[in-house]
Enzyme design. Structure first.
Site, PDB file in Angstrom:
ATOM      1  N   HIS A   1      57.923  -5.134 -57.937  1.00  0.00           N
ATOM      2  CA  HIS A   1      58.847  -4.079 -57.524  1.00  0.00           C
ATOM      3  C   HIS A   1      59.420  -4.378 -56.138  1.00  0.00           C
ATOM      4  O   HIS A   1      60.549  -3.983 -55.827  1.00  0.00           O
ATOM      5  CB  HIS A   1      58.135  -2.716 -57.478  1.00  0.00           C
ATOM      6  CG  HIS A   1      57.779  -2.170 -58.818  1.00  0.00           C
ATOM      7  ND1 HIS A   1      56.589  -2.475 -59.443  1.00  0.00           N
ATOM      8  CD2 HIS A   1      58.440  -1.336 -59.654  1.00  0.00           C
ATOM      9  CE1 HIS A   1      56.538  -1.850 -60.603  1.00  0.00           C
ATOM     10  NE2 HIS A   1      57.637  -1.147 -60.759  1.00  0.00           N
TER      11      HIS A   1
ATOM     12  N   ASP B   1      62.360  -5.796 -67.598  1.00  0.00           N
ATOM     13  CA  ASP B   1      61.814  -4.832 -66.663  1.00  0.00           C
ATOM     14  C   ASP B   1      62.985  -4.343 -65.811  1.00  0.00           C
ATOM     15  O   ASP B   1      64.076  -4.928 -65.824  1.00  0.00           O
ATOM     16  CB  ASP B   1      60.729  -5.481 -65.803  1.00  0.00           C
ATOM     17  CG  ASP B   1      59.705  -4.476 -65.285  1.00  0.00           C
ATOM     18  OD1 ASP B   1      59.982  -3.261 -65.350  1.00  0.00           O
ATOM     19  OD2 ASP B   1      58.642  -4.903 -64.819  1.00  0.00           O
TER      20      ASP B   1
END
Length: 480
Positions: A189, A259
């Protein structure tokens, strides 16, 4: 070359975006009518409860139906630590690590089915779960208890069971994060992790659960934003043709889902529209943009895809193939079938599983007398995948590592932590708690080198885990 309007529709069809709130914004309704592939639900979309989610899903379906299409409505619902549907209360089912430790495949399959029933009831047709990563790095900051095991064989059989359970409820699985995010020490992330494993190790460890998922009929697979030098020394998996080609070599023919493209591992250096084009070129089919995005980003991404087709950077046939794979998934999982209720016996079976998970990792030396004990939470920020959600027993005192200790109750302390083995500041705080009597580790049960205390390791947070921990503490006199 088809008319530009037709290519624009295809460029919308391969995108899944997200907005804030529990009602469908007008600009997103327009996008759905024009062809937007679907919506990913996050915390702000689900915090008002299941009935609110059901209404929102109906709005999304109605808008897509005006364009003659079935939408993808997706969510991250892994059970345990990662839950959107039960974020306010805590997950009613065990998470992956606890299920792997309990090692009851029937329970794992029943858990996947229970998640699927809840999602189908809410109108959701694609679950971004389960995690197939082998958590071989105990210091992994983002996978940890989301993984079924540090052992590839154990992880594989439980991934397959969970997939079977979920899809039996009419919800498509999306197994993640290919080719495996378990042996990394960074969070994609916020960074670009590197999986430094050779091809033999990949085949013996990382790929084993994904192969099992393919054989179990997993409808889709999600990419990871990690660099795997053995396959591609330059690009993260989401943008890498060699990495995604390896998934096809495993026999997987369904849609490859990215993702979230707003994550640093994918787009920090290039922006989301450019990452979307590169991912399609590499072989991905369904592009997840990330949470709380303006409608303008969807249009900008569509424009970048159209420009890539017009310049021949992206083959039109590749874009059409991506849409065809998405259509096949939606034909199999339209998300309109009614499903029976969750088996009421699952709650007790989950508590029994939680007891077994505790037994496999806890230091079950005799606990001290806990009459009158108070609960102290050493609070640490969760990773982005888990989010700011409830965890642990209800605390009497909340501490932050590194802050001065307040005046504490004159009583034994039940100290609860997450991933203390990789957080020296947490260990220091625990060492300063003179009345600490027992440590409850809700994270990955890594080797803890701090103050020696009896340690309970439920292997992730869930309501069945709370019940099992509470049983043990009460046997030692805790009176709550």
């Amino acid at each position: 070359m088809p008319p530009s309007s037709a290519v624009e529709t295809l460029a919308l069809r391969v995108q899944v975006s997200a907005f804030a709130g529990s009602t469908l914004p007008a600009d997103y309704a327009d996008l759905l009518r024009e062809g937007l592939g679907g919506i990913c639900l996050f915390g702000t979309n689900t915090e008002a409860g299941e009935e609110s989610v059901r209404r929102l899903a109906a709005e999304i379906r109605s808008a897509s139906a005006l364009g003659g299409r079935v939408p993808v409505i997706t969510i991250d619902e892994e059970g345990g630590d990662v839950t959107r549907m039960e974020a306010l209360t805590g997950s009613s089912v065990l998470g992956a690590a606890a299920l792997g430790a309990a090692d009851d495949l029937t329970l794992t399959e029943e858990t996947g089915r229970a998640v699927g029933v809840r999602l189908a009831r809410a109108g959701i047709n694609l679950d971004l779960a389960p995690v197939a990563d082998v958590n071989s790095n105990a210091d992994n900051p983002v996978i940890a208890t989301r993984s079924f095991s540090h052992d590839a064989g154990v992880a594989a059989k439980h991934v397959a069971a969970w997939v079977r359970g979920l899809e039996s409820a009419g919800v498509a699985a999306c197994v993640k994060h290919f080719p495996g995010h378990g042996d990394t020490g960074q969070d994609s992330h916020v960074a670009l992790p590197v999986l430094d494993a050779d091809l033999a190790t990949l085949h013996e460890r990382e790929l084993v659960p994904f192969q099992a998922a393919v054989e179990a009929g997993a409808a889709s697979v999600m990419t990871s934003h990690i660099v795997v030098p053995a396959l591609d020394p330059d690009l993260p998996g989401t943008l890498s043709a060699p990495v995604l080609g390896l998934l096809r070599e495993l026999g997987f023919d369904g849609p490859i889902v990215t993702d979230a493209l707003d994550m640093a591992g994918a787009s920090a250096e290039r922006g989301i529209p450019a990452a979307a084009v590169l991912s399609l070129e590499a072989g991905a089919d369904l592009l997840v943009l990330g949470p709380d995005k303006p409608a303008s980003l969807v249009r900008d991404t569509a424009a970048a895809i159209v420009a890539a087709v017009e310049s021949s950077e992206l083959a039109l046939e590749r874009l059409q193939d991506a849409v065809a794979r998405i259509d096949r998934l939606l034909a199999d999982f339209p998300g309109t079938e009614q499903r029976p209720d969750i088996d009421p016996k699952l709650e007790q079976r989950s508590i029994e599983g939680a007891r077994r998970a505790l037994a496999t990792a806890s230091d079950l030396t005799e606990l001290p007398d806990l009459a009158g004990a108070r609960v102290v939470t050493v609070d640490t920020e969760a990773n982005i995948a888990v989010g700011d959600v409830r965890w642990g027993l209800p605390p009497d005192v909340v501490l932050r590592p590194g802050e001065p200790l307040p005046e504490l109750p004159d009583a034994p302390l039940i100290v609860q932590v997450r991933d203390a083995h990789r957080r020296p500041d947490v260990g220091q705080t625990v060492a300063e708690l003179r009345s600490a009597a027992v440590l409850v580790e809700w994270g990955w049960p890594g080797t803890y080198n701090g103050r020696r205390l009896p340690r309970l390791c439920p292997q992730g947070f869930s309501l069945p885990g709370v019940a099992a921990v509470t049983e043990i503490l009460r046997r030692s006199g805790w009176d709550r």
